[in-house]
Design an enzyme around this catalytic site. Structure first.
Site, short mmCIF file in Angstrom:
data_model
loop_
_atom_site.label_atom_id
_atom_site.label_comp_id
_atom_site.label_asym_id
_atom_site.label_seq_id
_atom_site.Cartn_x
_atom_site.Cartn_y
_atom_site.Cartn_z
CG ASN A 72 35.34 40.97 43.23
OD1 ASN A 72 34.41 41.29 43.43
ND2 ASN A 72 36.19 40.81 42.82
CD1 TRP A 73 28.90 37.47 42.49
CD2 TRP A 73 27.27 38.74 43.74
NE1 TRP A 73 28.29 36.46 43.27
CE2 TRP A 73 27.14 37.19 43.85
CE3 TRP A 73 25.93 39.34 43.68
CZ2 TRP A 73 26.43 36.91 44.30
CZ3 TRP A 73 25.40 38.89 44.37
CH2 TRP A 73 25.17 37.80 44.95
CE LYS A 74 35.95 41.43 39.10
NZ LYS A 74 37.23 41.10 38.69
CG HIS B 82 39.76 42.71 42.94
ND1 HIS B 82 40.36 43.56 42.48
CD2 HIS B 82 39.99 41.72 43.12
CE1 HIS B 82 39.69 42.80 41.32
NE2 HIS B 82 39.67 41.40 41.53
CD GLU C 18 38.24 44.97 38.64
OE1 GLU C 18 37.77 44.96 39.46
OE2 GLU C 18 39.52 43.86 38.23
CD GLU D 208 42.22 37.88 41.37
OE1 GLU D 208 41.28 37.03 41.40
OE2 GLU D 208 41.68 39.23 41.64
N GLY E 69 39.57 39.27 33.85
CA GLY E 69 38.68 40.22 32.84
C GLY E 69 38.70 39.77 31.44
CB SER F 136 40.12 34.69 32.57
OG SER F 136 39.88 36.06 32.28
N GLY G 154 33.72 36.81 36.47
CA GLY G 154 32.95 36.56 35.73
C GLY G 154 32.09 35.64 36.04
P1 PGA Z 1 37.28 37.62 36.76
O1 PGA Z 1 37.69 38.44 37.46
O2 PGA Z 1 37.81 35.95 36.92
O3 PGA Z 1 36.72 38.29 36.24
O4 PGA Z 1 38.90 37.47 35.65
C1 PGA Z 1 38.53 37.49 38.66
C2 PGA Z 1 38.94 38.51 40.08
O5 PGA Z 1 38.73 39.69 39.66
O6 PGA Z 1 38.25 38.58 41.03
#
Ligand code: PGA
Length: 261
Positions: free
Chosen positions: A9-11, A98, A100, A170, A176, A216, A238
């Site tokens: 997931n590149w966000k 997600h 976010e 998650e 993150g 993470s 990330g």
């Molecule tokens: P992260 O994000 O690996 O940077 O913690 C995971 C995600 O939000 O899918």
């Protein structure tokens, strides 16, 4: 055994040139390591780079997902993207729910449920994210939160449709932050999720559905997380922005599959 599924997931990251360079480097490593038969792989770039990334990957071993979709098929919905548009490009997956989008953008379980139905109706395969906030974990509400998100997000979904969905657990406190759930914490929630899917659908469906862990994940912890019986892959933020790191997470999945056979 369920085939492991690794998604990046590149966000809201990369520019056009970086997006292309990243998938080119990743593709080279995946082909070199011959990992694509053993593991399902996807990357989810920002909407505006989907086309370029799709053209670079052209039906190769790495599939493409979008990070979101709207539930209406067309019309006056300024700024939104439909399932038809994603299909038009050749996307296979879409991330929904997600954390976010839940906690920064404010998406509700009801909205996520509508999006899930639209995605399934259009043949996209959702990666449906769930997970608790830190205060909810500390208050002992992890299972209750995940249960609510699953029941409400999956309302009206049939067992046949459920088989097309990947659930991504998650924990929000791990996204993150550099704090990963321990292997035991992940397995505990994944087993709970699978048990609940058995109740909501049936035992066969619960056995088939893949449950990814996210939060993470890096090359150094992926193998341990994926060695758990109910952790069927990872959703990586990330670390998916570095081709080497993401390729070695894919390698870990391949090795874990080989060890289990
Ligand atoms: P992260 O994000 O690996 O940077 O913690 C995971 C995600 O939000 O899918």
């Amino acid at each position: 055994m369920r085939k492991k599924f690794i998604a990046g997931n590149w966000k809201m990251n990369t520019d056009a040139a970086e997006a292309v360079a990243l998938v080119e480097a990743l593709l080279e490593q995946v082909e070199q390591n011959d990992s694509a038969d053993a593991v399902d792989i996807a990357v989810c770039p920002p909407f505006v780079y989907l086309d370029r990334v799709l053209q670079t990957l052209s039906n190769g071993p790495i599939a493409i997902g979008a990070q979101n979709v709207y539930f209406e098929s067309n019309g006056a919905f300024t700024g939104e993207i439909s399932v038809t548009m994603l299909n038009d490009l050749g996307c296979r997956y879409v991330i929904l729910g997600h954390s976010e989008r839940r906690h920064v953008i404010g998406e509700t379980d009801a909205l996520i449920n509508k999006k899930l139905h639209a995605a399934l109706g259009g043949g996209l395969e959702p990666i449906f994210c769930i997970g608790e906030l830190l205060e909810q974990r500390e208050a002992g509400q992890t299972e209750a939160v995940c249960e609510r998100q699953l029941r409400e997000g999956l309302a009206g979904v049939t067992a046949e449709q459920m088989k097309k969905i990947t659930v991504a657990y998650e924990p929000v406190w791990a996204i993150g932050t550099g704090k990963t759930a321990t292997s035991e914490q992940a397995q505990e929630v994944h087993a709970f999720v699978r048990g609940l899917l058995g109740k909501l659908f049936d035992a066969e469906t619960a056995e088939i559905v893949r449950i990814q862990y996210g939060g993470s994940v890096k090359a150094s912890n992926a193998a341990e997380l994926m060695s758990n019986p109910d952790v069927d892959g990872v959703l990586v933020g990330g670390a998916s922005l570095k081709a080497d790191e993401f390729a070695s997470i894919i390698e870990s999945a391949k090795v874990t599959m080989q060890n289990a056979n």
